[in-house]
Motif scaffolding. Structure first.
Motif, PDB file in Angstrom:
ATOM      1  N   TRP A 137      -9.924  -2.765  -1.445  1.00 27.52           N
ATOM      2  CA  TRP A 137      -9.857  -2.137  -2.756  1.00 27.52           C
ATOM      3  C   TRP A 137     -10.059  -3.151  -3.882  1.00 27.52           C
ATOM      4  O   TRP A 137     -10.827  -2.914  -4.816  1.00 27.52           O
ATOM      5  CB  TRP A 137      -8.535  -1.395  -2.956  1.00 27.52           C
ATOM      6  N   ILE A 138      -9.369  -4.281  -3.808  1.00 30.34           N
ATOM      7  CA  ILE A 138      -9.463  -5.276  -4.891  1.00 30.34           C
ATOM      8  C   ILE A 138     -10.900  -5.750  -5.080  1.00 30.34           C
ATOM      9  O   ILE A 138     -11.409  -5.798  -6.199  1.00 30.34           O
ATOM     10  CB  ILE A 138      -8.518  -6.467  -4.621  1.00 30.34           C
ATOM     11  N   CYS A 139     -11.555  -6.085  -3.991  1.00 29.20           N
ATOM     12  CA  CYS A 139     -12.913  -6.637  -4.065  1.00 29.20           C
ATOM     13  C   CYS A 139     -13.997  -5.566  -4.123  1.00 29.20           C
ATOM     14  O   CYS A 139     -15.098  -5.819  -4.597  1.00 29.20           O
ATOM     15  CB  CYS A 139     -13.174  -7.547  -2.874  1.00 29.20           C
ATOM     16  N   GLY A 140     -13.685  -4.373  -3.648  1.00 27.49           N
ATOM     17  CA  GLY A 140     -14.707  -3.350  -3.510  1.00 27.49           C
ATOM     18  C   GLY A 140     -14.857  -2.417  -4.684  1.00 27.49           C
ATOM     19  O   GLY A 140     -15.831  -1.681  -4.773  1.00 27.49           O
ATOM     20  N   GLY A 141     -13.930  -2.413  -5.585  1.00 23.52           N
ATOM     21  CA  GLY A 141     -14.036  -1.515  -6.728  1.00 23.52           C
ATOM     22  C   GLY A 141     -13.246  -0.244  -6.528  1.00 23.52           C
ATOM     23  O   GLY A 141     -12.363  -0.164  -5.689  1.00 23.52           O
ATOM     24  N   GLY A 142     -13.603   0.759  -7.290  1.00 23.34           N
ATOM     25  CA  GLY A 142     -12.851   2.007  -7.292  1.00 23.34           C
ATOM     26  C   GLY A 142     -11.830   1.972  -8.407  1.00 23.34           C
ATOM     27  O   GLY A 142     -11.152   0.971  -8.602  1.00 23.34           O
ATOM     28  N   GLN A 143     -11.736   3.063  -9.152  1.00 25.95           N
ATOM     29  CA  GLN A 143     -10.823   3.110 -10.288  1.00 25.95           C
ATOM     30  C   GLN A 143      -9.359   3.168  -9.877  1.00 25.95           C
ATOM     31  O   GLN A 143      -8.554   2.391 -10.331  1.00 25.95           O
ATOM     32  CB  GLN A 143     -11.136   4.308 -11.184  1.00 25.95           C
ATOM     33  N   THR A 144      -9.013   4.138  -9.040  1.00 22.53           N
ATOM     34  CA  THR A 144      -7.621   4.281  -8.611  1.00 22.53           C
ATOM     35  C   THR A 144      -7.577   4.586  -7.119  1.00 22.53           C
ATOM     36  O   THR A 144      -8.478   5.224  -6.580  1.00 22.53           O
ATOM     37  CB  THR A 144      -6.892   5.426  -9.357  1.00 22.53           C
ATOM     38  N   ALA A 145      -6.525   4.130  -6.488  1.00 23.37           N
ATOM     39  CA  ALA A 145      -6.322   4.418  -5.072  1.00 23.37           C
ATOM     40  C   ALA A 145      -4.847   4.248  -4.752  1.00 23.37           C
ATOM     41  O   ALA A 145      -4.071   3.740  -5.577  1.00 23.37           O
ATOM     42  CB  ALA A 145      -7.163   3.491  -4.201  1.00 23.37           C
ATOM     43  N   GLN A 146      -4.492   4.679  -3.551  1.00 17.69           N
ATOM     44  CA  GLN A 146      -3.132   4.474  -3.078  1.00 17.69           C
ATOM     45  C   GLN A 146      -3.162   4.104  -1.607  1.00 17.69           C
ATOM     46  O   GLN A 146      -4.063   4.505  -0.876  1.00 17.69           O
ATOM     47  CB  GLN A 146      -2.277   5.708  -3.304  1.00 17.69           C
ATOM     48  N   ILE A 147      -2.171   3.299  -1.223  1.00 16.86           N
ATOM     49  CA  ILE A 147      -2.022   2.905   0.169  1.00 16.86           C
ATOM     50  C   ILE A 147      -0.672   3.429   0.644  1.00 16.86           C
ATOM     51  O   ILE A 147       0.356   3.188  -0.002  1.00 16.86           O
ATOM     52  CB  ILE A 147      -2.074   1.370   0.344  1.00 16.86           C
ATOM     53  N   ASP A 148      -0.706   4.161   1.749  1.00 16.44           N
ATOM     54  CA  ASP A 148       0.529   4.604   2.387  1.00 16.44           C
ATOM     55  C   ASP A 148       0.375   4.438   3.895  1.00 16.44           C
ATOM     56  O   ASP A 148      -0.517   3.717   4.347  1.00 16.44           O
ATOM     57  CB  ASP A 148       0.911   6.022   1.979  1.00 16.44           C
ATOM     58  N   THR A 149       1.184   5.091   4.676  1.00 11.54           N
ATOM     59  CA  THR A 149       1.142   4.919   6.136  1.00 11.54           C
ATOM     60  C   THR A 149      -0.159   5.392   6.752  1.00 11.54           C
ATOM     61  O   THR A 149      -0.497   4.999   7.868  1.00 11.54           O
ATOM     62  CB  THR A 149       2.315   5.650   6.808  1.00 11.54           C
ATOM     63  N   THR A 150      -0.911   6.235   6.049  1.00 13.03           N
ATOM     64  CA  THR A 150      -2.171   6.733   6.590  1.00 13.03           C
ATOM     65  C   THR A 150      -3.362   5.852   6.219  1.00 13.03           C
ATOM     66  O   THR A 150      -4.470   6.104   6.661  1.00 13.03           O
ATOM     67  CB  THR A 150      -2.451   8.175   6.088  1.00 13.03           C
ATOM     68  N   GLY A 151      -3.133   4.838   5.386  1.00  6.98           N
ATOM     69  CA  GLY A 151      -4.214   3.944   4.980  1.00  6.98           C
ATOM     70  C   GLY A 151      -4.442   3.995   3.489  1.00  6.98           C
ATOM     71  O   GLY A 151      -3.516   4.177   2.711  1.00  6.98           O
ATOM     72  N   ILE A 152      -5.705   3.862   3.085  1.00  4.00           N
ATOM     73  CA  ILE A 152      -6.058   3.841   1.664  1.00  4.00           C
ATOM     74  C   ILE A 152      -6.902   5.058   1.347  1.00  4.00           C
ATOM     75  O   ILE A 152      -7.744   5.473   2.140  1.00  4.00           O
ATOM     76  CB  ILE A 152      -6.787   2.534   1.284  1.00  4.00           C
ATOM     77  N   ARG A 153      -6.659   5.628   0.157  1.00  2.98           N
ATOM     78  CA  ARG A 153      -7.457   6.771  -0.272  1.00  2.98           C
ATOM     79  C   ARG A 153      -7.409   6.866  -1.805  1.00  2.98           C
ATOM     80  O   ARG A 153      -6.475   6.371  -2.423  1.00  2.98           O
ATOM     81  CB  ARG A 153      -6.971   8.053   0.383  1.00  2.98           C
TER      82      ARG A 153
END
Length: 155
Positions: A137-153
């Motif tokens: 996420w940090i290097c790849g871009g994207g405005q907003t995301a969240q990380i939980d037990t299922t991964g990143i989305r």
């Protein structure tokens, strides 16, 4: 149902809950350092006093406790006592979080939320999985995301 503690005892207990250098913040700080990311912590000049600020990538990372920020996971349980009070309090936290994220994005920041359940508990992600998602996420871009037990989305 009434509270099982007196008002003074409940107040003392609530004051003891930390707002910085929590276990989940320390774990995430270690992972960011291990990955070589430079960051600042809890800048009061920014909306929501973000837990981590990565200026080089123009991104913000919040670590959210699943209870306090109402995450739909196994760590969130509706309290059995003073239910209406707690749901109102937690609802205000969620509203404030949304407002702060909107403000930060309007200022050109990217925002990532890392949920407590991803960092601790029986379903937590291991260090390698967390580092991979953080770097993605940090290097790849994207405005907003969240990380939980299922991964990143995306949020």
């Amino acid at each position: 149902m009434t509270d099982v503690h007196s008002k003074a005892t409940r107040s003392k207990n609530m004051r003891a809950i930390g707002t910085r250098d929590t276990a989940i913040e320390k774990r995430l700080a270690g992972l960011l350092t291990q990955s070589g990311f430079a960051f600042r912590v809890q800048d009061a000049a920014l909306a929501g006093r973000p837990d981590f600020i990565l200026d080089d990538y123009r991104c913000i990372i919040f670590t959210h406790g699943c209870f306090w920020h109402h995450h739909d996971c196994y760590l969130f349980k509706v309290p059995a006592t003073r239910t209406e009070f707690w749901l109102e309090k937690i609802g205000k936290n969620v509203t404030r979080d949304q407002r702060d994220i909107t403000t930060l994005m309007a200022q050109g920041w990217r925002v990532l939320i890392v949920w407590e359940c991803a960092l601790r508990g029986r379903l937590k992600l291991d260090d390698a999985a967390l580092i991979e998602r953080l770097e993605e996420w940090i290097c790849g871009g994207g405005q907003t995301a969240q990380i939980d037990t299922t991964g990143i989305r995306p949020v």
